[in-house]
Design a protein around this motif. Structure first.
Motif, PDB file in Angstrom:
ATOM      1  N   ILE A 140     -15.881  16.379  23.104  1.00 37.50           N
ATOM      2  CA  ILE A 140     -14.450  16.385  23.408  1.00 37.50           C
ATOM      3  C   ILE A 140     -14.221  16.234  24.914  1.00 37.50           C
ATOM      4  O   ILE A 140     -13.358  15.474  25.363  1.00 37.50           O
ATOM      5  CB  ILE A 140     -13.799  17.674  22.872  1.00 37.50           C
ATOM      6  CG1 ILE A 140     -13.830  17.681  21.340  1.00 37.50           C
ATOM      7  CG2 ILE A 140     -12.366  17.810  23.380  1.00 37.50           C
ATOM      8  CD1 ILE A 140     -13.343  18.981  20.734  1.00 37.50           C
ATOM      9  N   LYS A 141     -15.027  16.970  25.706  1.00 43.50           N
ATOM     10  CA  LYS A 141     -14.887  16.860  27.161  1.00 43.50           C
ATOM     11  C   LYS A 141     -15.193  15.450  27.638  1.00 43.50           C
ATOM     12  O   LYS A 141     -14.520  14.920  28.532  1.00 43.50           O
ATOM     13  CB  LYS A 141     -15.829  17.857  27.842  1.00 43.50           C
ATOM     14  CG  LYS A 141     -15.387  19.304  27.726  1.00 43.50           C
ATOM     15  CD  LYS A 141     -16.362  20.209  28.460  1.00 43.50           C
ATOM     16  CE  LYS A 141     -15.917  21.673  28.343  1.00 43.50           C
ATOM     17  NZ  LYS A 141     -16.857  22.597  29.053  1.00 43.50           N
ATOM     18  N   ALA A 142     -16.216  14.845  27.044  1.00 40.74           N
ATOM     19  CA  ALA A 142     -16.556  13.474  27.439  1.00 40.74           C
ATOM     20  C   ALA A 142     -15.434  12.506  27.081  1.00 40.74           C
ATOM     21  O   ALA A 142     -15.119  11.593  27.846  1.00 40.74           O
ATOM     22  CB  ALA A 142     -17.861  13.053  26.762  1.00 40.74           C
ATOM     23  N   THR A 143     -14.804  12.725  25.912  1.00 40.05           N
ATOM     24  CA  THR A 143     -13.694  11.856  25.514  1.00 40.05           C
ATOM     25  C   THR A 143     -12.505  12.008  26.444  1.00 40.05           C
ATOM     26  O   THR A 143     -11.880  11.025  26.859  1.00 40.05           O
ATOM     27  CB  THR A 143     -13.281  12.186  24.066  1.00 40.05           C
ATOM     28  OG1 THR A 143     -14.412  12.067  23.209  1.00 40.05           O
ATOM     29  CG2 THR A 143     -12.183  11.246  23.596  1.00 40.05           C
ATOM     30  N   VAL A 144     -12.176  13.255  26.772  1.00 42.11           N
ATOM     31  CA  VAL A 144     -11.052  13.516  27.681  1.00 42.11           C
ATOM     32  C   VAL A 144     -11.322  12.916  29.046  1.00 42.11           C
ATOM     33  O   VAL A 144     -10.446  12.281  29.668  1.00 42.11           O
ATOM     34  CB  VAL A 144     -10.801  15.032  27.782  1.00 42.11           C
ATOM     35  CG1 VAL A 144      -9.788  15.317  28.875  1.00 42.11           C
ATOM     36  CG2 VAL A 144     -10.326  15.583  26.451  1.00 42.11           C
ATOM     37  N   LYS A 145     -12.559  13.102  29.530  1.00 37.63           N
ATOM     38  CA  LYS A 145     -12.904  12.559  30.845  1.00 37.63           C
ATOM     39  C   LYS A 145     -12.828  11.040  30.837  1.00 37.63           C
ATOM     40  O   LYS A 145     -12.373  10.407  31.802  1.00 37.63           O
ATOM     41  CB  LYS A 145     -14.308  13.034  31.223  1.00 37.63           C
ATOM     42  CG  LYS A 145     -14.689  12.707  32.653  1.00 37.63           C
ATOM     43  CD  LYS A 145     -16.064  13.268  32.979  1.00 37.63           C
ATOM     44  CE  LYS A 145     -16.066  14.786  32.935  1.00 37.63           C
ATOM     45  NZ  LYS A 145     -17.378  15.341  33.351  1.00 37.63           N
ATOM     46  N   SER A 146     -13.261  10.408  29.735  1.00 31.69           N
ATOM     47  CA  SER A 146     -13.199   8.950  29.630  1.00 31.69           C
ATOM     48  C   SER A 146     -11.766   8.454  29.621  1.00 31.69           C
ATOM     49  O   SER A 146     -11.433   7.465  30.269  1.00 31.69           O
ATOM     50  CB  SER A 146     -13.938   8.499  28.376  1.00 31.69           C
ATOM     51  OG  SER A 146     -13.846   7.109  28.205  1.00 31.69           O
ATOM     52  N   SER A 147     -10.883   9.166  28.869  1.00 31.99           N
ATOM     53  CA  SER A 147      -9.461   8.760  28.827  1.00 31.99           C
ATOM     54  C   SER A 147      -8.811   8.937  30.188  1.00 31.99           C
ATOM     55  O   SER A 147      -8.000   8.090  30.617  1.00 31.99           O
ATOM     56  CB  SER A 147      -8.730   9.560  27.762  1.00 31.99           C
ATOM     57  OG  SER A 147      -8.763  10.943  28.065  1.00 31.99           O
ATOM     58  N   ASP A 148      -9.141  10.021  30.899  1.00 32.17           N
ATOM     59  CA  ASP A 148      -8.578  10.227  32.239  1.00 32.17           C
ATOM     60  C   ASP A 148      -9.019   9.120  33.183  1.00 32.17           C
ATOM     61  O   ASP A 148      -8.238   8.630  34.013  1.00 32.17           O
ATOM     62  CB  ASP A 148      -9.024  11.581  32.790  1.00 32.17           C
ATOM     63  CG  ASP A 148      -8.380  12.737  32.050  1.00 32.17           C
ATOM     64  OD1 ASP A 148      -7.366  12.505  31.350  1.00 32.17           O
ATOM     65  OD2 ASP A 148      -8.894  13.879  32.159  1.00 32.17           O
ATOM     66  N   LEU A 149     -10.280   8.701  33.065  1.00 28.33           N
ATOM     67  CA  LEU A 149     -10.791   7.648  33.921  1.00 28.33           C
ATOM     68  C   LEU A 149     -10.079   6.325  33.658  1.00 28.33           C
ATOM     69  O   LEU A 149      -9.735   5.588  34.584  1.00 28.33           O
ATOM     70  CB  LEU A 149     -12.303   7.502  33.701  1.00 28.33           C
ATOM     71  CG  LEU A 149     -13.016   6.448  34.555  1.00 28.33           C
ATOM     72  CD1 LEU A 149     -12.867   6.781  36.035  1.00 28.33           C
ATOM     73  CD2 LEU A 149     -14.475   6.358  34.165  1.00 28.33           C
ATOM     74  N   GLN A 150      -9.829   6.062  32.339  1.00 29.93           N
ATOM     75  CA  GLN A 150      -9.121   4.834  31.995  1.00 29.93           C
ATOM     76  C   GLN A 150      -7.700   4.847  32.552  1.00 29.93           C
ATOM     77  O   GLN A 150      -7.185   3.826  33.019  1.00 29.93           O
ATOM     78  CB  GLN A 150      -9.096   4.653  30.475  1.00 29.93           C
ATOM     79  CG  GLN A 150     -10.464   4.320  29.880  1.00 29.93           C
ATOM     80  CD  GLN A 150     -10.429   4.202  28.368  1.00 29.93           C
ATOM     81  OE1 GLN A 150      -9.370   4.382  27.766  1.00 29.93           O
ATOM     82  NE2 GLN A 150     -11.574   3.895  27.776  1.00 29.93           N
ATOM     83  N   GLN A 151      -7.025   6.015  32.471  1.00 33.19           N
ATOM     84  CA  GLN A 151      -5.668   6.107  33.013  1.00 33.19           C
ATOM     85  C   GLN A 151      -5.667   5.876  34.516  1.00 33.19           C
ATOM     86  O   GLN A 151      -4.788   5.215  35.070  1.00 33.19           O
ATOM     87  CB  GLN A 151      -5.085   7.480  32.694  1.00 33.19           C
ATOM     88  CG  GLN A 151      -4.778   7.682  31.214  1.00 33.19           C
ATOM     89  CD  GLN A 151      -4.254   9.072  30.902  1.00 33.19           C
ATOM     90  OE1 GLN A 151      -4.095   9.882  31.823  1.00 33.19           O
ATOM     91  NE2 GLN A 151      -3.981   9.334  29.630  1.00 33.19           N
ATOM     92  N   GLN A 152      -6.668   6.429  35.204  1.00 35.49           N
ATOM     93  CA  GLN A 152      -6.749   6.235  36.649  1.00 35.49           C
ATOM     94  C   GLN A 152      -6.969   4.767  37.000  1.00 35.49           C
ATOM     95  O   GLN A 152      -6.403   4.247  37.948  1.00 35.49           O
ATOM     96  CB  GLN A 152      -7.871   7.090  37.231  1.00 35.49           C
ATOM     97  CG  GLN A 152      -7.584   8.582  37.181  1.00 35.49           C
ATOM     98  CD  GLN A 152      -8.765   9.402  37.674  1.00 35.49           C
ATOM     99  OE1 GLN A 152      -9.760   8.839  38.107  1.00 35.49           O
ATOM    100  NE2 GLN A 152      -8.631  10.720  37.602  1.00 35.49           N
ATOM    101  N   LEU A 153      -7.825   4.090  36.185  1.00 33.83           N
ATOM    102  CA  LEU A 153      -8.050   2.673  36.431  1.00 33.83           C
ATOM    103  C   LEU A 153      -6.779   1.874  36.190  1.00 33.83           C
ATOM    104  O   LEU A 153      -6.498   0.880  36.893  1.00 33.83           O
ATOM    105  CB  LEU A 153      -9.181   2.156  35.534  1.00 33.83           C
ATOM    106  CG  LEU A 153     -10.584   2.678  35.868  1.00 33.83           C
ATOM    107  CD1 LEU A 153     -11.594   2.205  34.838  1.00 33.83           C
ATOM    108  CD2 LEU A 153     -11.000   2.218  37.262  1.00 33.83           C
TER     109      LEU A 153
END
Length: 694
Positions: free
Chosen positions: A681-694
C-alpha cells in the motif's frame, strides 16, 4: 619456534582480520616460517595449525556431548538404583543448565581477553571431573540388592520370597533396619553428589563451544571458516547418538560387574529388577574427555592466520555447511554452534559497565519485536518437546512395550537421532537452494509444524493397557477384592513391599512376588546356555501350577517399531523447520542487534525449555504410577504404571508443545502477510504521489 602474533592488540579488528594474508604480515615473520618449520619438531608445528585445532575440537565436543547425553540414556536405570521418582530424575537431567546459564554472559564478555585454548582445556577437565563424580555413587554405595527380602548375611536366593511362614520375623527386622537414619543420609548423599556433578558439567561446558568457534573463525582463512565450522558440527552431532549407543551397550552389563557376589546373579536383562552398569559409561566418557582436552594446553593464545583457501570445491561445501552449522542437538544439550560465539565477538569492545548497561536495553528492544518473540517462543515449544523426548522416551518405550533399556537406547541412537540430523540438513539445503525469503521461511515452518502435529496423533492409539497385576490393577467389571492381595496368599504372610514378579502366562496375571502367588518351591531349568527360573506349587494359579520368574510380556511389543518410526519421522520434520526459523530471527531484527539477539535466543531456550521441560515431563509420568516402592515411608521408584495413561499424558505433552509451535508460526505468517500488504500500500501511495508530482 613457530610464529606467534604476539605484538599489537590481542584480537585484530574484524575487517583487518578477514583480509589478513601472506602479503599483510611483516616480511620478517613470513621469511621466518620455513626455517622455523624445519627447526621445530612436528608436534610443535601441529599446535600452530588451525586444521589440527578443528580436529581436536571436533573430538572434544563429541566426547563432551557423550557425557551430557549419557545420563538421559540411563535415566530409568538410575531411578531404579537409587529409588528416584521421574520428577527427581528429570530435575537431575536439567540441572546442568543451571551452571551453564549462570556463566554464559561472563564467557561472552571475556571473549578473547583470555587464553582461549587453555580455558577450553580447563572447562573440559571440569566436564571430566563431573563425569567421575556422576560415577562416584556406585563406588561408595553398598552392592545393589535386587532381593530385599533376603537378610544381609544371606545370598540373594529364590527361597527368600517364597510362601513360607518362617519369613515373617526376619521380614519385620529387615523393614526396621532398612529405615535407619544412616540409610537415609547415605541416600541423600548419593543424590547430592549427582546434582553437584550435573552443575559442574554445565559450568565446564560453558567455554568449550563459544571459545572454540571464535578461535577457528579468527585464525582460519575467511573462505575456510564456514567449512571448518560445518565439519565441527557434523562431527559433534554424533555425540548424542553415541551416548545412546554407549548406554545401550553398558546397560547390558550388570551394575556390580566389578564386585559380583559369589555364585553370580540369577537375573536377566529382561527382569524388571535388572540394573545395568550405568556408571561405566560415565567413566569411559570422562576418560575420552581427558584425552581430548590434553592438546589444548599446548595451543598458542594466537596462531598465524591461515593463508590459503582449501581447494575442495570450496564454494559448494562452504555454502552448504554454513547453513548446516546452524543446527542443534536433539538431545539436549547442543545448541547452534555460532550462537554462543556471537556475544563473544562483540563483548570485548565493551567495558564491564558498558556491557551490563547495553544488555538490558537491547533485550527489551529485541523482545518488543513481534517476529523475534514469536519465533523464539515457537523454538521454546520445539525444544521443550525435544528435551522431554530425549530424557524420557527410552523409559516410555521400556514400560509401554516391555523392551529392555538397552534396546530402547539402541532405537533412539540408531534411528531417531540420525533422522533428526538429516532433517536439519534438508532444512538448510531448502533455504539455500530455493533462496527462501522471510515469508516463505515462515510458511515452510508452519507446514512443518502442522505435519509434525499430524504425525503425532496416531501415537495415542499405538499401545495397549496394563496387564492385570494381582492386588494392584483389576479387570473392568471384576468384583473388588477384599484385601490388597488375593485371599489365596493370606497364609503366606508376604511382605507388601517385596518385589520379585512372576507371571501366570495362562491367565496373563502378574504377581509382585512368588509369595503373593502362593508358590512354595522353585526349579531352575537350563536351556541354550541360559537358566530360567520357575516357581512351583502356586496356590493362586489354576491347578497349583507353575509360573516363570519375571514380568508378563506386553501384548503390544510388536508395535514398538511403528511407534518409534512415527516419532522419528516427526522429529525429522520438526528438525527441517529449525534453519528457516533461525533465518527468520536473523532477518527480523536490526543489524546492530543480531549478535545479542542470537545470544538472548540461546539463553531463553535454556531457561524456558531445557531447564523446566524434563521436570514437567517427569511430573506427568509420576501421576500415572499405580504402585510405588516405599523406602522408609517415602515414595521411591515406581513399580507399575497405567500404560494408557502414561502414553496419553506423555504424547499429550508433546502435542501441547507442537500445537504451541504451530500457533506461533501461524501468527508469524499473519504478521508478515500484514507487513507485506502495508508495504504494498505504501509503495502504491508513493507511486501515485510521484506521478502527481510529475
Amino acid at each position: 619456534m613457530g610464529p606467534r602474533i604476539g605484538e599489537g592488540p590481542q584480537m585484530p579488528d574484524r575487517d583487518t582480520k578477514t583480509t589478513m594474508g601472506t602479503e599483510d604480515m611483516p616480511e620478517s615473520k613470513v621469511s621466518m616460517e620455513p626455517r622455523d618449520l624445519h627447526q621445530d619438531s612436528q608436534p610443535r608445528w601441529l599446535f600452530h595449525n588451525i586444521k589440527f585445532f578443528v580436529l581436536c575440537h571436533s573430538i572434544l565436543q563429541l566426547a563432551q556431548l557423550m557425557i551430557s547425553g549419557y545420563l538421559k540414556s540411563s535415566i530409568s536405570t538410575v531411578e531404579k538404583r537409587f529409588g528416584l521418582s521421574s520428577q527427581t530424575s528429570g530435575l537431575l537431567a536439567a540441572f546442568n543448565e543451571v551452571g551453564n546459564v549462570s556463566l554464559i554472559l561472563f564467557v561472552s564478555y571475556f571473549g578473547s581477553r583470555v587464553h582461549r585454548p587453555r580455558m577450553i582445556g580447563c572447562g573440559a577437565l571440569l566436564v571430566a571431573l563431573a563425569g567421575l563424580l556422576m560415577a562416584l555413587p556406585h563406588f561408595i554405595s553398598e552392592p545393589y540388592r535386587y532381593n530385599h527380602n533376603s537378610p544381609e548375611n544371606r545370598s540373594q536366593d529364590f527361597e527368600s520370597s517364597l510362601c513360607l511362614p518362617t519369613t515373617v520375623a526376619p521380614a519385620s527386622v529387615l523393614s526396621n533396619d532398612s529405615c535407619s537414619s544412616r540409610t537415609e543420609t547415605k541416600h541423600l548423599t548419593m543424590v547430592g553428589i549427582m546434582f553437584t556433578a550435573q552443575t559442574l558439567l554445565g559450568i565446564g561446558a560453558v567455554p568449550i563451544q563459544p571459545y572454540g568457534i571464535s578461535y577457528i573463525d579468527d585464525f582460519a582463512h575467511q573462505s575456510n571458516s564456514p567449512l571448518y565450522i560445518g565439519i565441527l558440527f557434523a562431527a559433534t552431532t554424533m555425540g548424542p547418538g553415541m551416548a545412546y549407543g554407549l548406554g545401550s551397550f553398558m546397560l547390558r552389563l550388570y551394575v556390580d560387574i566389578d564386585r559380583m557376589p559369589e555364585g553370580g546373579i540369577k537375573l536377566t536383562s529382561k527382569d524388571p529388577r535388572w540394573v545395568g552398569a550405568w556408571w561405566l559409561g560415565f567413566l569411559i566418557s570422562a576418560g575420552l574427555v581427558v584425552l581430548a582436552a590434553s592438546p589444548y594446553f599446548f595451543f598458542p593464545r594466537e596462531m598465524p592466520k591461515e593463508k590459503h583457501e582449501l581447494h575442495l570445491r570450496q564454494k559448494v561445501l562452504a555454502g552448504a555447511v554454513s547453513i548446516v552449522s546452524k543446527g542443534k542437538e536433539l538431545s539436549s544439550q547442543h545448541e547452534p554452534l555460532k550462537k554462543e560465539a556471537g556475544l563473544a565477538q562483540i563483548a570485548p569492545d565493551l567495558t564491564v559497565v558498558q556491557f551490563i548497561k547495553v544488555f538490558p536495553r537491547v533485550l527489551v528492544r529485541t523482545l518488543r519485536h513481534p517476529i523475534f518473540l514469536l519465533v523464539v517462543l515457537s523454538q521454546v515449544c520445539t525444544s521443550s518437546m525435544v528435551a522431554g523426548m530425549a530424557t524420557f522416551l527410552p523409559k516410555v518405550l521400556e514400560r509401554q512395550f516391555s523392551i529392555t533399556a538397552s534396546f530402547a537406547n539402541l532405537l533412539l541412537g540408531c534411528l531417531t537421532i540420525p533422522l533428526s540430523i538429516v532433517g536439519m540438513v534438508v532444512g538448510g539445503v531448502l533455504v539455500k537452494r530455493l533462496h527462501l525469503n522471510s515469508m516463505q521461511c515462515s510458511v515452510l515452518c508452519l507446514l512443518g509444524s502442522l505435519l509434525c502435529l499430524l504425525l503425532s496423533l496416531p501415537l495415542f492409539f499405538i499401545g495397549c493397557s496394563t496387564h492385570h497385576i494381582a492386588g494392584i490393577t483389576r479387570d473392568l467389571g471384576a468384583q473388588p477384592e477384599p484385601s490388597l492381595f488375593p485371599g489365596c496368599a493370606e497364609p503366606c504372610s508376604c511382605q507388601s513391599d517385596g518385589f520379585n514378579p512372576v507371571c501366570d502366562t495362562s491367565a496373563h496375571v502378574e504377581y509382585t512376588t512368588p509369595c503373593h502367588a502362593g508358590c512354595t518351591g522353585h526349579v531352575v531349568q537350563e536351556a541354550l546356555g541360559k537358566s530360567q527360573v520357575f516357581y512351583t506349587n502356586c496356590s493362586c494359579v489354576a491347578g497349583n501350577g507353575t509360573v516363570p520368574a519375571g514380568s508378563c510380556d506386553s501384548a503390544c511389543s510388536h508395535l514398538v517399531l511403528p511407534f518409534i518410526l512415527l516419532i522419528s519421522v516427526g522429529a525429522t520434520v520438526a528438525s527441517i523447520t529449525y534453519t528457516p526459523s533461525f533465518m527468520l530471527i536473523l532477518r527480523g531484527v536490526k543489524k546492530e542487534d543480531k549478535i545479542l539477539a542470537v545470544g538472548m535466543q540461546f539463553m531463553l531456550l535454556r531457561v524456558l525449555a531445557w531447564m523446566p521441560s524434563p521436570v514437567i515431563h517427569g511430573s506427568a509420568i509420576d501421576t500415572t504410577c499405580v504402585h510405588w516402592a516405599l523406602s522408609c515411608g517415602r515414595r521411591a521408584v515406581c513399580r507399575y504404571y497405567d500404560h494408557d495413561l502414561l502414553r496419553h499424558r506423555f504424547i499429550g505433552l508433546q502435542l501441547f508443545f507442537k500445537s504451541g509451535s504451530l500457533v506461533c508460526f501461524a501468527l508469524v505468517v499473519a504478521i508478515l502477510r500484514q507487513q507485506k500488504k502495508e508495504a504494498s500500500i505504501k509503495a502504491t501511495v508513493k507511486s501515485s504521489d510521484l506521478q502527481q508530482q510529475l
